[in-house]
Motif scaffolding. Structure first.
Motif, PDB file in Angstrom:
ATOM      1  N   ALA A  78      -4.603 -56.491  47.776  1.00 42.67           N
ATOM      2  CA  ALA A  78      -3.868 -57.240  48.800  1.00 42.67           C
ATOM      3  C   ALA A  78      -4.787 -58.223  49.513  1.00 42.67           C
ATOM      4  N   PRO A 292       5.266 -59.432  43.610  1.00 44.63           N
ATOM      5  CA  PRO A 292       4.060 -59.132  44.380  1.00 44.63           C
ATOM      6  C   PRO A 292       3.005 -58.411  43.541  1.00 44.63           C
ATOM      7  N   GLN A 296       2.222 -51.379  46.762  1.00 44.41           N
ATOM      8  CA  GLN A 296       2.783 -51.291  48.113  1.00 44.41           C
ATOM      9  C   GLN A 296       3.605 -52.528  48.446  1.00 44.41           C
ATOM     10  N   GLN A 297       3.137 -53.706  48.031  1.00 43.39           N
ATOM     11  CA  GLN A 297       3.911 -54.925  48.245  1.00 43.39           C
ATOM     12  C   GLN A 297       5.189 -54.918  47.406  1.00 43.39           C
ATOM     13  N   GLN A 298       5.100 -54.387  46.205  1.00 40.83           N
ATOM     14  CA  GLN A 298       6.285 -54.295  45.355  1.00 40.83           C
ATOM     15  C   GLN A 298       7.330 -53.394  46.010  1.00 40.83           C
ATOM     16  N   GLU A 300       7.633 -52.841  49.232  1.00 39.66           N
ATOM     17  CA  GLU A 300       8.113 -53.446  50.474  1.00 39.66           C
ATOM     18  C   GLU A 300       9.034 -54.644  50.232  1.00 39.66           C
ATOM     19  N   ARG A 301       8.747 -55.439  49.193  1.00 38.47           N
ATOM     20  CA  ARG A 301       9.409 -56.739  49.068  1.00 38.47           C
ATOM     21  C   ARG A 301      10.510 -56.817  48.008  1.00 38.47           C
TER      22      ARG A 301
END
Length: 368
Positions: A78, A292, A296-298, A300-301
């Motif tokens: 990240a 993403p 974790q971004q995957q 969340e988004r």
């Protein structure tokens, strides 16, 4: 006048060079030396292999170490992504600084030409010359030209002021981005140390096992995964699964499964090695869908879907901290990059604790 341009252009070039050094993935920085252990680290010393030890406890300890490494890898990825974005923004600002300085120099040249023209007239105001004219029509035409000239001069001065303000803004923005980039460099170095520390502890623990113990440990790992998968399948989950995939989903699955056997490497996005989210993100890039970078971004988004509705190409996010991800390929299986020492492989979708499912491609599947 030219000195200012040279100085800003030199600064802009220095900006680009500095960004290249700071953002380079392989850039090495001086070792800051040992840091005091945190309370969590001190409270969890690495066990050593001893005769007659409980291999199940060793297995759980290894799982914990590799999971901690995976979480730190997500943190590293990240920060790396943010640093790349900031580097691009700094380069763009450097270009704006150069272009703005060139524009300002041009405006100054025009203002200088106007001043020289007035000097050549001998200093007599154009208004006085017009009053001496015998032709009223020439007088009115001249008056119009004077008004236009005054407006042009005012506009020129205003444009020079705005350009100077823009340059000051660009310089301030570049300075702020540099500070963020440096902070991210430090965060990246910290995350890297966490990863290396956890992996080193796991490798040390494994290296102290006898060959027979390593074989038993591998068997325990397989048995634990099989139990989890059996329990997941026993819930009847496959009976309600929609197995249809979109065209992009099929392409993503084809890419991911073609990487089976390639090694795990934290921070890697292929084509020779992958970490877990590097595999899933690149698989979807190959299918024409950018997603993403980190698990974790995957989580969340991306759009979340019920497990009962997942289809091939969807991503299954694992563990409470969303530190691992695999791609569902159908028939209760995922393809994923497990951890250091384990290549990209197929596994039971329910062999690890599932946090949830996300869908990169929101287009309806043909069967839907």
């Amino acid at each position: 006048m030219r000195t200012g341009k040279h100085g800003l252009m030199t600064a802009a070039v220095a900006v680009v060079c500095a960004v290249t050094v700071l953002a380079a993935p392989g850039t090495a920085f001086a070792d800051p030396g040992p840091t005091p252990s945190s309370g969590a680290d001190a409270a969890a010393p690495t066990p050593t292999a001893t005769p007659g030890k409980d291999l199940e406890a060793v297995r759980k300890r290894l799982d914990g170490l590799y999971r901690a490494a995976a979480s730190a890898t997500d943190e590293y990825n990240a920060v790396e992504e943010k640093a790349d974005q900031q580097s691009a923004e700094i380069v763009e600002l450097a270009e704006k600084i150069v272009q703005g300085q060139e524009k300002l120099d041009g405006l100054k040249d025009r203002a200088g030409a106007a001043a020289r023209s007035q000097y050549r007239t001998g200093g007599m105001p154009d208004e006085a010359k017009l009053l001496l004219s015998d032709d009223p029509e020439d007088f009115l035409d001249g008056t119009g030209r004077i008004t236009q000239g005054q407006r042009a001069t005012k506009g020129l001065l205003g444009e020079m002021t705005r350009t100077q303000q823009d340059l000051e803004t660009y310089a301030a923005d570049a300075s702020a981005q540099f500070e963020k980039l440096e902070a991210n460099r430090k965060a990246r170095a910290t995350a890297q140390k966490k990863i290396e520390k956890q992996i080193a502890a796991a490798e040390k623990l494994e290296s102290e096992l006898e060959q027979e113990e390593k074989e038993r440990l591998a068997r325990l790992e397989r048995e634990a995964q099989a139990r989890a998968q059996t329990a997941w399948l026993g819930s009847g989950i496959l009976q309600d699964l929609d197995t249809g995939a979109t065209e992009r989903g099929r392409k993503a699955v084809e890419y991911a499964t073609a990487q089976i056997g390639k090694p795990y490497q934290w921070g890697a996005e292929g084509p020779e090695a992958y970490d877990c989210s590097g595999l899933t993100s690149q698989a979807w890039v190959s299918a024409g869908q950018a997603i993403p970078r980190t698990s974790q971004q995957q989580w969340e988004r991306l759009e979340r879907v019920a497990i009962e509705d997942m289809r091939p190409g969807d991503l299954i996010i694992y563990f409470e901290d969303a530190s691992h991800v695999g791609m569902y390929v159908g028939d209760g299986s995922v393809v994923h990059a497990p951890r250091p020492g384990r290549p990209v492989t197929m596994a039971g979708a329910g062999s690890m604790p599932i946090l949830g499912v996300v869908r990169p491609d929101t287009v309806a599947a043909p069967s839907e």
